[in-house]
Design an enzyme around this catalytic site. Sequence first.
Site, mmCIF file in Angstrom:
data_model
loop_
_atom_site.group_PDB
_atom_site.id
_atom_site.type_symbol
_atom_site.label_atom_id
_atom_site.label_comp_id
_atom_site.label_asym_id
_atom_site.label_seq_id
_atom_site.Cartn_x
_atom_site.Cartn_y
_atom_site.Cartn_z
ATOM 1 N N ASP A 167 46.351 25.943 -0.939
ATOM 2 C CA ASP A 167 45.373 24.889 -0.742
ATOM 3 C C ASP A 167 45.574 23.693 -1.658
ATOM 4 O OD1 ASP A 167 44.584 26.392 -2.932
ATOM 5 O OD2 ASP A 167 42.610 26.888 -2.141
ATOM 6 N N ASP B 40 40.287 29.565 -12.587
ATOM 7 C CA ASP B 40 40.103 30.747 -11.742
ATOM 8 C C ASP B 40 40.501 32.072 -12.372
ATOM 9 O OD1 ASP B 40 39.180 29.068 -9.791
ATOM 10 O OD2 ASP B 40 40.982 29.128 -8.576
#
Length: 884
Positions: free
Chosen positions: A70, A481
């Site tokens: 992404d 993350d």
Amino acid sequence: MRRTRILTAVLALAAGLLAGTPPALATPTGQVALAADTYTWHNARIDGGGFVPGIVFNRTEKNLAYARTDIGGAYRWSESTQTWTPLLDSVGWDDWGHTGVVSLASDPVAPDKVYAAVGTYTNSWDPTNGAVLRSADRGASWQKTDLPFKLGGNMPGRGMGERLAIDPNKDSVLYLGAPSGKGLWRSTDSGVTWSQVTNFPNVGNYVQDSTDTTGYASDNQGIVWVTFDESTGTAGTATKTVYVGVADKDNAVYRSTDAGATWTRLAGQPTGYLAHKGVLDAKNGYLYLAYSDKGGPYDGGKGRLWRYATATGTWTDISPVAEADTYYGFSGLTVDRQHPGTVMATAYSSWWPDTQLFRSTDSGATWTKAWDYTSYPNRSNRYTIDVSSSPWLTFGANPSPPEQTPKLGWMTESLEIDPFDSDRMMYGTGATLYGTEDLTKWDSGGQFTVKPMVQGLEETSVNDLAAPPSGGAQLFSALGDIGGFRHTDLTKVPSMMYTSPTFTTTTSLDFAESNPDTVVRVGNLGSGPHIAFSTDNGANWFAGTDPSGVSGGGTVAAGSDGSRFLWSPAGAGVQYTTGFGSSWSASSGIPAGAVVESDRVDPKTFYGFKSGKFYVSSDGGATFTASAATGLPSGDSVRFKALPGTKGDVWLAGGATDGAYGLWHSTNGGTTFTRLANVDQADTIGFGKAATGASYQTLYTSAKIGGIRGIFRSTDAGSTWTRINDDAHQWGWTGAAITGDPRVYGRVYVSTNGRGVIYGDTSDTGGGGGGGTDPTPTGACTVAYTVTNQWTGGFQADVRLTNTGSASWSGWSLGWSFPNGQTVGQLWNADWTQSGAAVTAKNVSWNGTVAAGSSVSFGFTGTWTGSNTRPTAFKLGDQTCTVA
């Protein structure tokens, strides 16, 4: 696992780093050398680290596969090495959004061709429109067509697809589904030009959250997939029947039976759901659809699987569970092309206790699951999972049943069975790409083995980097993350991310310059402490205590001797402590939200910056005084560091194009700053080992110098600069962090927003050591040179080098000459140079050791004219190899 990417990287850009036009600056007075040094570039291995929303296998050539991420570009699978090759490292600073890939398409007619639809955000965070990239050499090089609208590789709904599709009968025809109400687009000249299909009746209407004022969650997710019924066309003529998926819960699927001339809503279709995937089995005449009540990839509460008979128009609900038992949406839909009655799908939004995979061998009439409950909460798995190659995928967790560690996955929007091998399946998760080579054991009652198939695919977003001068750690990284890692060997995947506590995102870290065993990091966590300390060089950690009001990591600095720390957290003002954060006191004289750093010599001196003002403390962070320095950037897109070994030597980089933007230097602890006239713009600054004979440490910066954006090095305190990267190695946005290595001259660590931690080594061996010398193995060798593909003007080749001697090699350098003047364009799994017809390929860090009887392989793409004759002689150093 991806929300933090938005907060940590994009909002910094949205603050103005990349908007507008650069102001007029004084003519640089220093010298700028471009590409004056040769660097080799690698990733500090993490393997994965982010969401893989799409996997695409070519339908006509075995082992040709691609993966899209992404925010981190696209990759091509290399079967010989079982690794992924990055394809979009050439994306530059101004087009950083083109590292987000919303869709990929591999040409089934001409497999050398591949297309990528790129763009990261459809709202204002991404200043550029989307584009379609096209390649005739499998992604080794690209041509670009800019689009009149934005694309959203990191937007809600990015796991649906594929939005980009090639007509399997007439490959000059492509379709692209657009978001934001821009409709369906078509190209009839192999992606060179595009026009809207104006008669397509529905541009979509689904938004995740209409109240979101940023435009992120409130964007119309638009046209989400296109698929062709290849049985309705013949080679060279456009396929007649085309299906299109639309983000509209009441009108999700449309069809054309006249090659796109007219379109109709598919009659009888289910409503109340979005069709994430539409996969056609032309052999049996079935269109399979995976539905969810949300756009994903995080959300989804209910879902269904349906099968549409293309000949009769009959709809059949083939869902493997009752609707009342779903708490997830379906996606990850695939058909086994060797046995088209075999279908698989995923429960992509089943976060707890695990994702679920479903498999049917009778076209959806009956299903089995990858795992079942025996007696709750105990599970019986049809798989085993081996993460020994990426051990951090356990996240250091010790969950209670029914959860297990490592998880089978989450955000599993992509799952594909290899069209040539029923035993091979790959699927993407929020943290890695998993695969299996023995899938059909599922059907015989055995257990298939799941392993990471992700080496070479590096997808972390980097917030901070630190390279200590001593100790076992070569590098500390602060990542979005997955927190970050302590690398003791850049060529190996660390065993675990930082734990105790485990931050979702680490925002800042530091070590004590004269006591590198003392390390501190801060980050984001839903609940619990936001700061952690280590006293053993980052090997083990313990949590500190938060001051009142802390809501996020912010920035942190360690005193030079490790006796005190300064913290500027989110949600609270700047704080200082002696010891390890058991109690904190508020600093005075410095505003909340300031960026903080420490002097690298004086343990009581700390610095801060906020909104154009530089602040200095000489009492351990208790009180700060604003410097009288003027002319600094007025915004907060600034990073600064103090030089090790010299008190008060501070470098400051940053700014925005609508104001002051550059690189400043202070030699008096920030009392005054001098701007470097030979630097147009700069965003980071870092220090590394000095060159031989140099009196100052080496500087590194991600900057614009001499009108060129790149990674630059200076060995003379900024008087002159050398660009050390090239146009093939740009990695989009590199503005978060940079540092040199204090132990290895020329080595630099570069942050990226989605391509992980990049490090480069110089070929300049006279610069102070660390460059190494050419390996000179001895003993017999054999070379197999194979042209695996060839097209007009281009080709791809694999080279296998075998050690047929009796002793192991600790490095290798293979040379040959091309008989017809062929030119290497891109080479993977080795470093290479070419001068005229002569080519030299050398080992990279991870494949230098070749045991007796073992082989090492690399591949490349190249160009040719007239003839493409194989080389007839190869030399390993001075040793002539046998040609197989």
